[in-house]
Every structure is written in C-alpha cells, then in structure tokens.
Design an enzyme around this catalytic site. Structure first.
Site, mmCIF file in Angstrom:
data_model
loop_
_atom_site.group_PDB
_atom_site.id
_atom_site.type_symbol
_atom_site.label_atom_id
_atom_site.label_comp_id
_atom_site.label_asym_id
_atom_site.label_seq_id
_atom_site.Cartn_x
_atom_site.Cartn_y
_atom_site.Cartn_z
ATOM 1 N N GLU A 1 68.763 -4.675 -13.180
ATOM 2 C CA GLU A 1 69.172 -3.606 -14.074
ATOM 3 C C GLU A 1 68.810 -2.237 -13.529
ATOM 4 O OE1 GLU A 1 66.210 -5.602 -16.730
ATOM 5 O OE2 GLU A 1 66.280 -3.666 -17.718
ATOM 6 N N CYS B 1 66.989 5.088 -12.660
ATOM 7 C CA CYS B 1 65.847 4.243 -12.324
ATOM 8 C C CYS B 1 66.408 2.976 -11.662
ATOM 9 C CB CYS B 1 65.099 3.919 -13.610
ATOM 10 S SG CYS B 1 63.680 2.885 -13.360
ATOM 11 N N CYS C 1 59.006 -9.665 -9.508
ATOM 12 C CA CYS C 1 57.991 -8.975 -8.725
ATOM 13 C C CYS C 1 56.796 -9.900 -8.562
ATOM 14 C CB CYS C 1 57.561 -7.682 -9.414
ATOM 15 S SG CYS C 1 56.319 -6.767 -8.461
ATOM 16 N N CYS D 1 51.358 -7.250 -12.476
ATOM 17 C CA CYS D 1 50.585 -6.294 -13.271
ATOM 18 C C CYS D 1 50.699 -6.710 -14.735
ATOM 19 C CB CYS D 1 51.122 -4.880 -13.083
ATOM 20 S SG CYS D 1 51.086 -4.391 -11.363
ATOM 21 N N CYS E 1 53.527 -5.413 -17.387
ATOM 22 C CA CYS E 1 54.866 -5.174 -16.856
ATOM 23 C C CYS E 1 55.795 -6.369 -17.025
ATOM 24 C CB CYS E 1 54.741 -4.805 -15.386
ATOM 25 S SG CYS E 1 56.341 -4.559 -14.589
ATOM 26 N N CYS F 1 62.905 -1.124 -17.566
ATOM 27 C CA CYS F 1 63.383 -1.909 -16.436
ATOM 28 C C CYS F 1 62.685 -3.258 -16.384
ATOM 29 C CB CYS F 1 63.171 -1.158 -15.136
ATOM 30 S SG CYS F 1 64.653 -0.321 -14.637
HETATM 31 N N1 SAH Z 1 56.435 -1.732 -8.519
HETATM 32 C C1 SAH Z 1 56.453 -0.323 -8.597
HETATM 33 C C2 SAH Z 1 57.676 0.191 -9.257
HETATM 34 C C3 SAH Z 1 57.886 -0.400 -10.618
HETATM 35 S S1 SAH Z 1 57.756 0.801 -11.789
HETATM 36 C C4 SAH Z 1 55.202 0.170 -9.291
HETATM 37 O O1 SAH Z 1 54.492 -0.626 -9.848
HETATM 38 O O2 SAH Z 1 54.953 1.364 -9.211
HETATM 39 C C5 SAH Z 1 56.290 0.562 -12.548
HETATM 40 C C6 SAH Z 1 56.173 1.642 -13.604
HETATM 41 O O3 SAH Z 1 56.918 1.271 -14.763
HETATM 42 C C7 SAH Z 1 54.755 1.771 -14.062
HETATM 43 O O4 SAH Z 1 53.975 2.612 -13.284
HETATM 44 C C8 SAH Z 1 54.976 2.371 -15.410
HETATM 45 O O5 SAH Z 1 55.213 3.742 -15.258
HETATM 46 C C9 SAH Z 1 56.234 1.714 -15.897
HETATM 47 N N2 SAH Z 1 55.975 0.603 -16.820
HETATM 48 C C10 SAH Z 1 56.073 -0.724 -16.566
HETATM 49 N N3 SAH Z 1 55.742 -1.437 -17.654
HETATM 50 C C11 SAH Z 1 55.434 -0.554 -18.621
HETATM 51 C C12 SAH Z 1 55.011 -0.675 -19.986
HETATM 52 N N4 SAH Z 1 54.844 -1.860 -20.565
HETATM 53 N N5 SAH Z 1 54.779 0.464 -20.678
HETATM 54 C C13 SAH Z 1 54.961 1.670 -20.102
HETATM 55 N N6 SAH Z 1 55.359 1.842 -18.829
HETATM 56 C C14 SAH Z 1 55.592 0.750 -18.101
HETATM 57 FE FE1 SF4 Z 2 55.511 -5.279 -9.947
HETATM 58 FE FE2 SF4 Z 2 55.597 -4.322 -12.408
HETATM 59 FE FE3 SF4 Z 2 53.321 -4.254 -11.026
HETATM 60 FE FE4 SF4 Z 2 55.333 -2.643 -10.323
HETATM 61 S S1 SF4 Z 2 54.231 -2.568 -12.230
HETATM 62 S S2 SF4 Z 2 54.061 -3.910 -8.980
HETATM 63 S S3 SF4 Z 2 57.087 -3.959 -10.818
HETATM 64 S S4 SF4 Z 2 54.395 -6.122 -11.699
#
Ligand code: SAH
Ligand code: SF4
Length: 361
Positions: free
Chosen positions: A90, A111, A118, A122, A125, A339
C-alpha cells in the site's frame, strides 16, 4: 518478468538495441511511460504496432494492479495494490503534511512501501506483525509513485519511505528505484524531496551517507536510552543507541540536510519526561528536528497513546531545550501508522497470512 517501469533508461536502450530497434525509440517509450503516464502499450501511438507487441510480450507495463482506494481527493488517500505473486502493498497520499513541511502547504506527500512485511518486528507497528515476506523490486517501488500520480491526476511533490518495510534492508532495489524517481528521463523528482525512514541499520546508514544525492534521513528512534528503546524495537539489541548516534554523526559529516528523529509516544512505555530530556540532548547535539507521533492503536497490539496533556508536556521539554519539535494531535492525519494495516487485513482475509494473536510479542 520485470515490468517496464523497473527498467532504467540505459537498460531499456540496451534491450531495444538487442532487438534491432533504433535508439530514438527509447526516448519515445520513456516519454509515454513517465511523462505522459499512459496505462497501456496501445496508447503509445507513435510506436509501430509490432514494437508494441514485442514490448508487451517481454515486459508487463507495470508491476502493480490497483485494487482499492480509501479516502478522497482532499483527505489522505490509501491505495492498495496487488503484486504479480498475489501479495499486496500500500501507498498513502497525503494532501499536505504540515508536521513535516511547515504550516500550510498544497504539496502532496506519498508514503511509499519498500517491502512486503518487515523482519524487524517493532512492537508498535502493523507492518512487522506478520513478519517478512519479500523485498519489493525497483518497478514495485517507483511504480507506487507513478500509480499514485495516475490515480489522483496530481503530481506527487514529496516522498517518504515510511510505508511497509525497512528501506535500508532493501538498499539495492531502493537505490535503483530512487534513480527512476529522480532521473530526468523518468519521474524527475528532486532528491531533496525524498525522505528515507529507517529503524536504524547502522552499516547501511553509513553506506547511504556516501550516496551522492541529498536524500533526507529520518530515524525511528522511539526511545532515548537503550533500556527504553529495546523494549520497543528489537533492532536496538543489534545496534544500540550509541552506535546509531555514531552513524548519525557520520551522516552529518557527509550531508547538510537536517536529520529527523521520529518518536512515537506510547503511554507508560516511553513518554516520561526524563526520556524527553535525554532525547532533547541527543537532538541538540545532532542538530536534528524531532517529530513526535502519538501512538496509533494497531489491532492485535496492546499499547495506547498518552493523553494530549502528556504529549504536549513531552514536546515542551524539547522546545524549552531549544529543539525544533512537531506534534500533531488531531486524528485522521496520522499517515504513519496507516501503512501496513490495509495490506495486513487484505492478506489475512485471503488466507495468505495467518490471523495473528500477537499479544505475546
Ligand atoms: N522501517 C522504517 C520505515 C517504516 S515507517 C522505519 O521503521 O523507520 C515507520 C514509522 O511509521 C515509524 O517511525 C512511525 O513514525 C510510524 N508508525 C508505525 N506504526 C505506528 C503506530 N502504531 N503509531 C504511530 N506511528 C506509527
Ligand atoms: Fe519494520 Fe515497522 Fe519496525 Fe519500520 S517500524 S522497522 S516497518 S517493524
């Protein structure tokens, strides 16, 4: 079979030469694909029918099939695309993003995803919830930008690699996609309008620091000390904050764009004001700005966002220490968590991934 939208101008020229076509055809094809943004070979009316057929037999025009759009022209739109192997990816188009780019703006930010799933897991996420499936190839990455422009009828002004996946774990394909996105014969978007977000892959940050283009870098920090950060991000065990900050110093020594530190505020996990004070010290030393993001609830995960009062207090500690910090409290504009969630839902519905009772993570 790789899509035409993944071919560099050089690769396309070489293919045409191999197939006995005159060199000027490359320019015509690139113009149709990247400038006129046509969606079929038939639309390339100045190409002989035989060449169109030959191209169609060798390359699908694009790597993405659009399946759904959520949202509307003046709000955030989420596009879900199906890939050749039945997986989904997406992209999210945001009409303006004051949190990143100042007060009001009519710019559009896309985005972009870099992987299906992934591997980094984390704990806040959605993208990491079902683990890693595969890398996206250059056509699948750059194609998201082209498709968003085709679907919206608007130019994309800024790109953030903040969608599904860890872009630095897919560096080779990512750099090839960036070539297509920034190249004058292809999408021709300025490298300064590209921001790559990483969870902190230290060797790749150093490698990217050597890249000649002025791409911006954002770091998913989410904890200012090892003890806090490693509860949230398993990668911190491999690359603790001290090593990450060393790599960021190196980045700063090679680049002149300000770094961004992203910090999701999670109630009771990383939102105490002592973390804010430590974060402020790091941000000052690195001359970085801080983007505070109240946690967005993800289905299957336990955490909650702090109160607005706590979020503001956290921001004020940074501001009072002279750090430039943004905090957006209104809902609905949170692109970031968006995303990964659509794809997760779609693939779970289709049985491609098991519905995950993730509480144990
Ligand atoms: N893997 C890369 C790019 C993915 S974007 C990385 O980790 O940087 C990851 C970003 O998405 C996070 O830094 C945060 O800004 C956002 N994100 C992901 N899950 C989220 C959540 N549950 N609430 C708010 N922001 C979130
Ligand atoms: Fe992967 Fe989500 Fe962690 Fe970014 S934030 S590294 S997408 S698990």
């Amino acid at each position: 079979m790789p899509a035409l939208t993944g071919q560099s101008p050089e690769a396309l020229a070489a293919w045409l030469a191999d197939h006995g076509e005159p060199a000027f055809r490359a320019g015509q094809i690139l113009e149709w694909v990247w400038k006129k943004k046509v969606t079929s070979y038939d639309a390339m009316t100045n190409l002989p029918a035989a060449l169109r057929e030959k191209l169609a037999a060798h390359f699908p025009l694009t790597a993405l099939t659009h399946t759904t759009t959520q949202g509307s022209a003046d709000t955030t739109r989420k596009f879900l695309f199906k890939l050749h192997d039945g997986r989904y990816v997406e992209s999210v188009l945001i009409p303006a993003n004051p949190a990143l780019y100042g007060e009001t703006s009519d710019r559009r930010t896309l985005c972009v995803s870099s992987q299906v799933g992934c591997a980094y897991g984390c704990k806040f996420c959605a993208s990491g919830l079902a683990g890693f499936t595969r890398h996206l190839d250059p056509a699948e990455i750059a194609g998201q930008v082209l498709a968003a422009e085709q679907l919206s009828g608007q130019r994309v002004d800024n790109l953030v690699f903040m969608g599904m996946g860890e872009p630095l774990a897919n560096l080779e394909n990512l750099l090839a996609a960036i070539q297509l996105i920034t190249g004058p014969k292809t999408l021709h978007l300025g490298a300064r309008h590209l921001t790559l977000s990483t969870s902190g892959l230290v060797p790749q940050i150093r490698q990217l620091a050597e890249h000649p283009q002025q791409i911006r870098l954002a770091i998913s920090l989410h904890g200012a000390t090892d003890d806090v950060r490693q509860q949230i991000m398993p990668i911190n065990k491999k690359w603790p904050v001290a090593e990450l900050f060393d790599a960021l110093d190196y980045w700063n020594s090679r680049k002149n764009q300000k770094l961004t530190l992203e910090y999701i505020l999670i109630h009771g996990i990383n939102d105490d004001l002592e973390q804010a004070a430590i974060l402020a010290r790091h941000a000052r030393r690195l001359h970085a700005k801080v983007n505070l993001i109240p946690y967005n609830t993800v289905e299957g995960l336990d955490w909650v966002r702090p109160s607005d009062t706590r979020c503001r207090a956290f921001r004020d500690v940074l501001k009072n220490a002279g750090v430039s910090a943004t905090l957006r409290l209104e809902k609905g504009h949170d692109i970031d968590a968006a995303c990964g969630q659509l794809r997760l839902k779609q693939e779970t519905t289709e049985g491609l991934i098991a519905p995950a009772p993730i509480k144990a993570r």
